[in-house]
Write a protein that holds these residues in place. Sequence first.
Motif, short mmCIF file in Angstrom:
data_model
loop_
_atom_site.label_atom_id
_atom_site.label_comp_id
_atom_site.label_asym_id
_atom_site.label_seq_id
_atom_site.Cartn_x
_atom_site.Cartn_y
_atom_site.Cartn_z
N PHE A 129 0.84 -1.19 0.00
CA PHE A 129 0.00 0.00 0.00
C PHE A 129 0.88 1.24 0.00
O PHE A 129 1.89 1.29 0.70
N ARG A 130 0.49 2.23 -0.78
CA ARG A 130 1.18 3.52 -0.81
C ARG A 130 0.30 4.50 -0.05
O ARG A 130 -0.86 4.72 -0.40
N ILE A 131 0.87 5.10 0.99
CA ILE A 131 0.17 6.06 1.83
C ILE A 131 0.75 7.43 1.52
O ILE A 131 1.95 7.65 1.71
N GLU A 132 -0.08 8.36 1.04
CA GLU A 132 0.35 9.73 0.75
C GLU A 132 -0.19 10.66 1.82
O GLU A 132 -1.30 10.46 2.32
N PHE A 133 0.57 11.70 2.15
CA PHE A 133 0.16 12.66 3.18
C PHE A 133 0.62 14.05 2.77
O PHE A 133 1.53 14.20 1.96
N ASP A 134 -0.05 15.09 3.32
CA ASP A 134 0.14 16.47 2.89
C ASP A 134 1.03 17.31 3.79
O ASP A 134 1.09 18.52 3.62
N ARG A 135 1.68 16.70 4.76
CA ARG A 135 2.58 17.45 5.65
C ARG A 135 3.69 16.52 6.11
O ARG A 135 3.64 15.32 5.87
N GLN B 103 -0.97 -2.21 8.33
CA GLN B 103 0.24 -2.10 9.13
C GLN B 103 1.32 -2.96 8.52
O GLN B 103 1.06 -4.06 8.06
N GLY B 104 2.55 -2.43 8.53
CA GLY B 104 3.66 -3.23 8.04
C GLY B 104 4.93 -2.43 7.95
O GLY B 104 4.96 -1.22 8.22
N ILE C 286 4.26 0.62 2.13
CA ILE C 286 4.36 -0.39 3.18
C ILE C 286 3.94 -1.74 2.63
O ILE C 286 3.10 -1.84 1.74
N GLU C 287 4.55 -2.76 3.17
CA GLU C 287 4.18 -4.14 2.86
C GLU C 287 3.28 -4.57 3.99
O GLU C 287 3.73 -4.74 5.12
N ALA C 288 1.99 -4.72 3.69
CA ALA C 288 1.03 -4.90 4.78
C ALA C 288 -0.06 -5.88 4.42
O ALA C 288 -0.30 -6.19 3.26
#
Length: 108
Positions: free
Chosen positions: A42-48, A70-71, A87-89
Amino acid sequence: MSYAYEGLATVTVLALYLGQPPTDLTMLELNVRVHNAGSGRFRIEFDRYLHGPKEANALRVILPGGLLLQGPIADGRNEPAGGWLLIEAEQYDLALEQPASLNGWRWE
């Protein structure tokens, strides 16, 4: 690329090392975008900028409704204006409802 989820989530950045106590930092209501990046990724993108313990190596994301991702962190970029982590989750559904039968066990 379409998102699997976009919105607020609880994000915990973790440092997990054998022989050392785990350290973590949790951010409540962080705006994220989640992409399914293939089998178990999963690719988690965030703005800060994402704060966390020194030498962080794992991520936990809890989405509204109880879905837990989680991973270990496989790749990513963390900059003042935001970034992303791969992450590998495994996906876990954290049921918020009690099962119909608890086999006689109850919280006392």
